[in-house]
Motif scaffolding. Structure first.
Motif, PDB file in Angstrom:
ATOM      1  N   THR A 104       0.853  -1.199   0.000  1.00  0.00           N
ATOM      2  CA  THR A 104       0.000   0.000   0.000  1.00  0.00           C
ATOM      3  C   THR A 104       0.891   1.252   0.000  1.00  0.00           C
ATOM      4  OG1 THR A 104      -0.022   0.386   2.384  1.00  0.00           O
ATOM      5  CG2 THR A 104      -1.641  -1.191   1.542  1.00  0.00           C
ATOM      6  N   PHE A 105       0.278   2.408  -0.207  1.00  0.00           N
ATOM      7  CA  PHE A 105       1.008   3.659  -0.001  1.00  0.00           C
ATOM      8  C   PHE A 105       1.436   3.702   1.472  1.00  0.00           C
ATOM      9  CE2 PHE A 105      -0.929   6.669  -3.444  1.00  0.00           C
ATOM     10  CZ  PHE A 105      -0.434   5.849  -4.432  1.00  0.00           C
ATOM     11  N   SER A 106       2.650   4.144   1.717  1.00  0.00           N
ATOM     12  CA  SER A 106       3.165   4.174   3.087  1.00  0.00           C
ATOM     13  C   SER A 106       2.717   5.455   3.801  1.00  0.00           C
ATOM     14  CB  SER A 106       4.692   4.109   3.058  1.00  0.00           C
ATOM     15  OG  SER A 106       5.215   5.362   2.686  1.00  0.00           O
ATOM     16  N   LEU A 107       3.102   5.577   5.045  1.00  0.00           N
ATOM     17  CA  LEU A 107       2.735   6.769   5.821  1.00  0.00           C
ATOM     18  C   LEU A 107       3.357   8.025   5.216  1.00  0.00           C
ATOM     19  CD1 LEU A 107       2.945   5.513   9.529  1.00  0.00           C
ATOM     20  CD2 LEU A 107       0.919   5.756   8.079  1.00  0.00           C
ATOM     21  N   LYS A 108       4.457   7.838   4.481  1.00  0.00           N
ATOM     22  CA  LYS A 108       5.100   8.996   3.827  1.00  0.00           C
ATOM     23  C   LYS A 108       4.505   9.237   2.440  1.00  0.00           C
ATOM     24  CE  LYS A 108       9.515   7.708   5.828  1.00  0.00           C
ATOM     25  NZ  LYS A 108      10.454   6.654   5.479  1.00  0.00           N
ATOM     26  N   GLY A 109       3.531   8.419   2.068  1.00  0.00           N
ATOM     27  CA  GLY A 109       3.021   8.445   0.698  1.00  0.00           C
ATOM     28  C   GLY A 109       1.923   9.460   0.465  1.00  0.00           C
TER      29      GLY A 109
ATOM     30  N   HIS B 218       8.976  -7.131   5.742  1.00  0.00           N
ATOM     31  CA  HIS B 218       8.422  -5.868   5.252  1.00  0.00           C
ATOM     32  C   HIS B 218       9.552  -4.965   4.789  1.00  0.00           C
ATOM     33  CE1 HIS B 218       9.647  -3.401   8.737  1.00  0.00           C
ATOM     34  NE2 HIS B 218       9.539  -4.526   9.380  1.00  0.00           N
ATOM     35  N   PHE B 219       9.234  -4.108   3.830  1.00  0.00           N
ATOM     36  CA  PHE B 219      10.229  -3.108   3.420  1.00  0.00           C
ATOM     37  C   PHE B 219       9.529  -1.910   2.784  1.00  0.00           C
ATOM     38  CE2 PHE B 219      10.147  -6.507   0.145  1.00  0.00           C
ATOM     39  CZ  PHE B 219       9.726  -5.805  -0.973  1.00  0.00           C
ATOM     40  N   ASP B 220      10.200  -0.777   2.869  1.00  0.00           N
ATOM     41  CA  ASP B 220       9.729   0.418   2.159  1.00  0.00           C
ATOM     42  C   ASP B 220      10.218   0.315   0.723  1.00  0.00           C
ATOM     43  OD1 ASP B 220       8.473   1.902   4.283  1.00  0.00           O
ATOM     44  OD2 ASP B 220      10.485   2.117   5.122  1.00  0.00           O
ATOM     45  N   TYR B 221       9.439   0.876  -0.179  1.00  0.00           N
ATOM     46  CA  TYR B 221       9.831   0.807  -1.587  1.00  0.00           C
ATOM     47  C   TYR B 221       9.400   2.098  -2.283  1.00  0.00           C
ATOM     48  CZ  TYR B 221      10.113  -0.794  -6.425  1.00  0.00           C
ATOM     49  OH  TYR B 221      10.420  -0.918  -7.744  1.00  0.00           O
ATOM     50  N   MET B 222      10.311   2.668  -3.032  1.00  0.00           N
ATOM     51  CA  MET B 222       9.986   3.901  -3.759  1.00  0.00           C
ATOM     52  C   MET B 222       9.617   3.551  -5.199  1.00  0.00           C
ATOM     53  SD  MET B 222       9.529   7.026  -3.171  1.00  0.00           S
ATOM     54  CE  MET B 222      10.538   7.660  -1.825  1.00  0.00           C
ATOM     55  N   TYR B 223       8.345   3.653  -5.470  1.00  0.00           N
ATOM     56  CA  TYR B 223       7.853   3.400  -6.832  1.00  0.00           C
ATOM     57  C   TYR B 223       7.891   4.717  -7.602  1.00  0.00           C
ATOM     58  CZ  TYR B 223       4.380   2.975 -10.545  1.00  0.00           C
ATOM     59  OH  TYR B 223       3.753   3.032 -11.755  1.00  0.00           O
TER      60      TYR B 223
ATOM     61  N   PRO C  19       4.917   6.437 -14.266  1.00  0.00           N
ATOM     62  CA  PRO C  19       5.411   6.708 -15.628  1.00  0.00           C
ATOM     63  C   PRO C  19       5.795   8.184 -15.810  1.00  0.00           C
ATOM     64  CG  PRO C  19       3.486   5.305 -15.717  1.00  0.00           C
ATOM     65  CD  PRO C  19       3.645   5.707 -14.277  1.00  0.00           C
ATOM     66  N   SER C  20       5.145   9.095 -15.071  1.00  0.00           N
ATOM     67  CA  SER C  20       5.476  10.526 -15.150  1.00  0.00           C
ATOM     68  C   SER C  20       6.807  10.843 -14.473  1.00  0.00           C
ATOM     69  CB  SER C  20       4.385  11.345 -14.452  1.00  0.00           C
ATOM     70  OG  SER C  20       4.358  10.991 -13.074  1.00  0.00           O
ATOM     71  N   GLY C  21       7.346   9.884 -13.718  1.00  0.00           N
ATOM     72  CA  GLY C  21       8.600  10.103 -12.998  1.00  0.00           C
ATOM     73  C   GLY C  21       8.379  10.457 -11.530  1.00  0.00           C
ATOM     74  N   GLU C  22       7.137  10.781 -11.175  1.00  0.00           N
ATOM     75  CA  GLU C  22       6.836  11.145  -9.774  1.00  0.00           C
ATOM     76  C   GLU C  22       7.052   9.959  -8.847  1.00  0.00           C
ATOM     77  OE1 GLU C  22       3.174  13.313  -8.095  1.00  0.00           O
ATOM     78  OE2 GLU C  22       2.992  13.422 -10.272  1.00  0.00           O
ATOM     79  N   ALA C  23       7.566  10.259  -7.650  1.00  0.00           N
ATOM     80  CA  ALA C  23       7.845   9.184  -6.688  1.00  0.00           C
ATOM     81  C   ALA C  23       6.613   8.886  -5.836  1.00  0.00           C
ATOM     82  CB  ALA C  23       9.007   9.594  -5.797  1.00  0.00           C
ATOM     83  N   ARG C  24       6.412   7.630  -5.514  1.00  0.00           N
ATOM     84  CA  ARG C  24       5.301   7.198  -4.662  1.00  0.00           C
ATOM     85  C   ARG C  24       5.827   6.175  -3.653  1.00  0.00           C
ATOM     86  NH1 ARG C  24       2.872  10.881  -5.808  1.00  0.00           N
ATOM     87  NH2 ARG C  24       0.914  11.188  -6.905  1.00  0.00           N
ATOM     88  N   PRO C  25       5.994   6.600  -2.388  1.00  0.00           N
ATOM     89  CA  PRO C  25       6.503   5.643  -1.396  1.00  0.00           C
ATOM     90  C   PRO C  25       5.457   4.602  -1.000  1.00  0.00           C
ATOM     91  CG  PRO C  25       6.698   7.948  -0.643  1.00  0.00           C
ATOM     92  CD  PRO C  25       5.790   7.952  -1.827  1.00  0.00           C
TER      93      PRO C  25
ATOM     94  N   ASN D 150      -3.277   5.569   4.424  1.00  0.00           N
ATOM     95  CA  ASN D 150      -1.854   5.212   4.411  1.00  0.00           C
ATOM     96  C   ASN D 150      -1.543   4.219   5.538  1.00  0.00           C
ATOM     97  OD1 ASN D 150      -2.301   8.139   3.483  1.00  0.00           O
ATOM     98  ND2 ASN D 150      -0.368   7.579   2.555  1.00  0.00           N
ATOM     99  N   TYR D 151      -0.533   3.388   5.286  1.00  0.00           N
ATOM    100  CA  TYR D 151      -0.184   2.342   6.263  1.00  0.00           C
ATOM    101  C   TYR D 151       1.314   2.265   6.481  1.00  0.00           C
ATOM    102  CZ  TYR D 151      -4.900   0.384   5.659  1.00  0.00           C
ATOM    103  OH  TYR D 151      -6.264   0.205   5.634  1.00  0.00           O
ATOM    104  N   ASP D 152       1.668   1.655   7.618  1.00  0.00           N
ATOM    105  CA  ASP D 152       3.011   1.098   7.770  1.00  0.00           C
ATOM    106  C   ASP D 152       2.810  -0.366   8.159  1.00  0.00           C
ATOM    107  OD1 ASP D 152       2.374   1.047  10.465  1.00  0.00           O
ATOM    108  OD2 ASP D 152       3.859   2.535  11.064  1.00  0.00           O
ATOM    109  N   GLU D 153       3.897  -1.073   8.407  1.00  0.00           N
ATOM    110  CA  GLU D 153       3.769  -2.512   8.685  1.00  0.00           C
ATOM    111  C   GLU D 153       2.990  -2.777   9.966  1.00  0.00           C
ATOM    112  OE1 GLU D 153       6.467  -0.722   8.670  1.00  0.00           O
ATOM    113  OE2 GLU D 153       7.720  -1.170  10.401  1.00  0.00           O
ATOM    114  N   ASN D 154       3.108  -1.848  10.953  1.00  0.00           N
ATOM    115  CA  ASN D 154       2.411  -2.072  12.226  1.00  0.00           C
ATOM    116  C   ASN D 154       0.904  -1.911  12.064  1.00  0.00           C
ATOM    117  OD1 ASN D 154       4.817  -2.509  13.637  1.00  0.00           O
ATOM    118  ND2 ASN D 154       5.174  -0.299  13.731  1.00  0.00           N
TER     119      ASN D 154
END
Ligand code: SAM
Length: 209
Positions: A151-156, A186-191, A194-200, A167-171
């Motif tokens: 899912t989108f993370s808390l920083k997302g 679990h791990f964070d991942y920066m997606y 296609p526009s180049g925008e980052a989505r944590p 938004n979620y984190d693992e907890n």
């Protein structure tokens, strides 16, 4: 079926090429990494919730999995994916159009070895929607089965496809699933869209005890 959501998603998939969607992945590497931790045999049943037109299904077929179920609220999304795969390959997959918040067909499944959800749960912002999702998951995933949720993370971002998300984190995900599900990885991942925008994102793997 939530018809306004069905229309929303059908419109989204009709209006853009799949590889221009804000969640398109050429290779679903993080989910494949978690799948590799499930000690999955090729005959295990993998249920992909909210499949969309994701390349995850292409990869499962390529890897030789024989019990793949693809479900989505949008028949347009699944039809785009079926088209990409071609008739013969598509026939290797079981296709179900259903709403995970008001499931009619999915809840009758049983013995699911691996539940996979990338970027679907976070759209369920109402309690009753999440409750329906969870009760279906708990009904169909077998003991010892695995649950992959991204899912989108808390920083997302707080919206996707014009819709509010949670938004979620693992907890928070562990709390949501409850004590019968052990957090394996679990791990964070920066997606990058296609526009180049980052989505944590946050990626999680749980095992049903
Ligand atoms: C952001 S897309 C992610 C698609 C895919 N999992 C991927 O990673 O490419 C969200 C998907 O969830 C589906 N979806 C949204 N709400 C749903 C619901 N209530 N029941 C089933 N599918 C739903 C949408 O149609 C869409 O395909």
């Amino acid at each position: 079926m939530n018809n306004s959501m069905r229309e929303h998603w059908n419109d989204v998939y009709s209006s853009k090429d799949v590889n221009q969607l804000g969640w398109y992945e050429k290779a679903p590497t993080p989910c494949l990494e978690l799948l590799s931790k499930c000690k999955a045999t090729k005959d295990m049943t993998i249920l992909d919730v909210g499949t969309g037109a994701s390349t995850f299904i292409d990869c499962l077929i390529e890897e030789g999995f024989t019990n793949i179920i693809a479900t989505d609220i949008s028949e347009m999304a699944l039809s785009k994916l079926r088209e990409r795969l071609g008739k013969e390959t598509a026939s290797l997959v079981r296709w179900i159009v259903d709403d995970i918040t008001k499931p009619i067909h999915i809840q009758n499944l049983e013995g699911i070895d691996i539940w996979h959800d990338r970027a679907v749960l976070h759209f369920l912002v109402k309690d009753n929607e999440r409750n329906a999702y969870l009760s279906t998951l708990k009904k169909v995933v077998k003991q010892g089965g695995y649950v992959i949720i991204a899912t989108f993370s808390l920083k997302g971002a707080s919206k996707c496809s014009g819709l509010d998300i949670r938004n979620y984190d693992e907890n928070l995900l562990a709390e949501l699933l409850g004590e019968d599900f052990e957090l394996v990885e679990h791990f964070d991942y920066m997606y990058h869209m296609p526009s180049g925008e980052a989505r944590p994102y946050i990626y999680t793997l749980f095992r049903r005890c």
